[in-house]
Design an enzyme around this catalytic site. Sequence first.
Site, PDB file in Angstrom:
ATOM      1  N   SER A  13     -10.532  -9.354 -52.382  1.00 23.28           N
ATOM      2  CA  SER A  13      -9.369 -10.240 -52.467  1.00 23.28           C
ATOM      3  C   SER A  13      -9.835 -11.690 -52.524  1.00 23.28           C
ATOM      4  O   SER A  13     -10.629 -12.029 -53.405  1.00 23.28           O
ATOM      5  CB  SER A  13      -8.452  -9.967 -51.273  1.00 23.28           C
ATOM      6  OG  SER A  13      -7.282 -10.718 -51.383  1.00 23.28           O
ATOM      7  N   HIS A  40      -7.255  -8.565 -55.909  1.00 21.73           N
ATOM      8  CA  HIS A  40      -5.891  -9.106 -55.804  1.00 21.73           C
ATOM      9  C   HIS A  40      -5.783 -10.372 -56.648  1.00 21.73           C
ATOM     10  O   HIS A  40      -6.605 -11.270 -56.520  1.00 21.73           O
ATOM     11  CB  HIS A  40      -5.554  -9.470 -54.356  1.00 21.73           C
ATOM     12  CG  HIS A  40      -5.510  -8.285 -53.452  1.00 21.73           C
ATOM     13  ND1 HIS A  40      -5.740  -8.375 -52.107  1.00 21.73           N
ATOM     14  CD2 HIS A  40      -5.274  -6.985 -53.703  1.00 21.73           C
ATOM     15  CE1 HIS A  40      -5.626  -7.176 -51.570  1.00 21.73           C
ATOM     16  NE2 HIS A  40      -5.359  -6.318 -52.519  1.00 21.73           N
ATOM     17  N   ASP A 133      -5.898  -4.815 -46.752  1.00 17.84           N
ATOM     18  CA  ASP A 133      -5.840  -3.801 -47.798  1.00 17.84           C
ATOM     19  C   ASP A 133      -7.206  -3.140 -47.934  1.00 17.84           C
ATOM     20  O   ASP A 133      -8.234  -3.809 -47.872  1.00 17.84           O
ATOM     21  CB  ASP A 133      -5.417  -4.468 -49.119  1.00 17.84           C
ATOM     22  CG  ASP A 133      -4.987  -3.459 -50.167  1.00 17.84           C
ATOM     23  OD1 ASP A 133      -4.677  -2.313 -49.810  1.00 17.84           O
ATOM     24  OD2 ASP A 133      -4.957  -3.833 -51.359  1.00 17.84           O
TER      25      ASP A 133
END
Lengths: 196, 277
Positions: A13, A40, A133
């Site tokens: 991310s 992401h 995540d």
Amino acid sequence: MKRIFKAVVMGVSSGGLEALKTLVPVLRPDFGVPVLIVQHLSAQADSYLSTRLDEVSALLVKEAEDKEILQAGVVYVAPPDYHLLVEVDGSLTLSVDPKVNFSRPSVDVLFETASDAFADKLVGVILTGANQDGARGLARIKRRGGLAIVQSPDSAQADAMPRAALESTSVDHVLPLHEIAPFLNKLIGSSHDNTH
Amino acid sequence: MNVHPETERIELSLLLEAVHLKYGYDFRNYSMAHLKRRIEHRLSLSGFASISMLQHAVLHDEAMFRIFLQDLSINVSEMFRDPSFYKALRDEILPMLGTYPSFKIWHAGCSAGQEVYSMAILLHEAGMRDRGQIYATDFNRAILKQAQEAAFPLAQLKDYTAKYQQAGGENSFADYYTANNKRALLRPFLKERIFFSEHNLVTDGVFGEMHLVVCRNVLIYFDRELQDRVVGLFVDSLCPGGFLCLGSKESLKFSRHADKFEPVREKEKIFRKRRDA
Ligand SMILES: C[S@@+](CC[C@H](N)C(=O)[O-])C[C@H]1O[C@@H](n2cnc3c(N)ncnc32)[C@H](O)[C@@H]1O
């Protein structure tokens, strides 16, 4: 005996572009399995990430397409605003399901479906990121006998994602960023080693 | 619980078989990875220990089946999603459509109508509204009912307005709705000449000759075989030279019917049925 793997999945991310630019170009040109990446990005992002990575890598880096069949030595990046799923037959599916962990694409979605497809022949890698995540997905990879690698939190630009992953399961290898690609090169070997 | 993966695969296919036999909905050629995720979600929400237990519940309790159906129907949508697509429709496709004295548009998998009303606005602005019929279908009864209300959460309107403008909209988007509590009600004239009906792309057939078919972000939920079948249905529905619009990450690249279409705007996934197809 050398362990045989069928795929590597990665989740990353914030700080991701830098981390991937460090890691992906070091993967050997004859890397023996497909690599799947969820990074992401904002929904409006274009395919900049895969284009940029492709320019600096020996391996082909491309945006993942719905229903395409995984090939060794190709790096597949989830498109912005779509989840990336792996089917049991080794093909890919995209979906617009609601966000998971506030993210689409979500690392958990990729890791969990890849784990169902490849079980103990899967390597999961969690890199820098500022959320949780991927933690659940990595735990599933471990439960199904796969191998878990996490970037060492102190080498990560954002350490929340690596830390959450470390808490979720017993991780096999915690490595600083620049050691991950050399480690994978040895672990996976070339497409030639991997014919079975 | 740690169920053996092979056992779970068997349970999954038995569940889909049961649903098909009992209720006629056929999910057997949907993406299995997708179905499995949705089903796992249902197991954890409802506290079922296995897919077999869910199967029992779905077979014996129609209310549970309705919930299950809702779980599998992903209704995520937006007005003017992918503004560049709508811009291409406005600038290039509608002028060509406008050469027909009258025309028919089919939105397959229309969800709550976001896409349909976006189209209605484009047609309105092009002054083509009274020449076109819009057929809007989905297999989910509940979402179609919602679509007929033409009401959306007010919180989403800011995003819709921005996308409408990115898609080349020059009017004030606020003229298209009235705010009521937390809902935006689209102005009634936008609902004219739109026919909503239940239609399952897997089991139902052609229902008319279309000039434009819009089916976005539905095919990705199907396996390759079913994608082929459904694109085949569109081939049969389209008039020669008719347009097919897919989602921005969908393509005809792996399709058995690829040679029946030519790209009009490759990047926006707009195709045209060949006159000799
Ligand atoms: C993700 S939404 C896409 C909505 C809209 N087209 C868009 O792109 O924003 C998918 C829709 O397809 C519908 N759908 C799924 N399977 C279907 C089938 N077999 N027949 C008709 N509609 C179906 C779902 O109910 C849902 O409304």
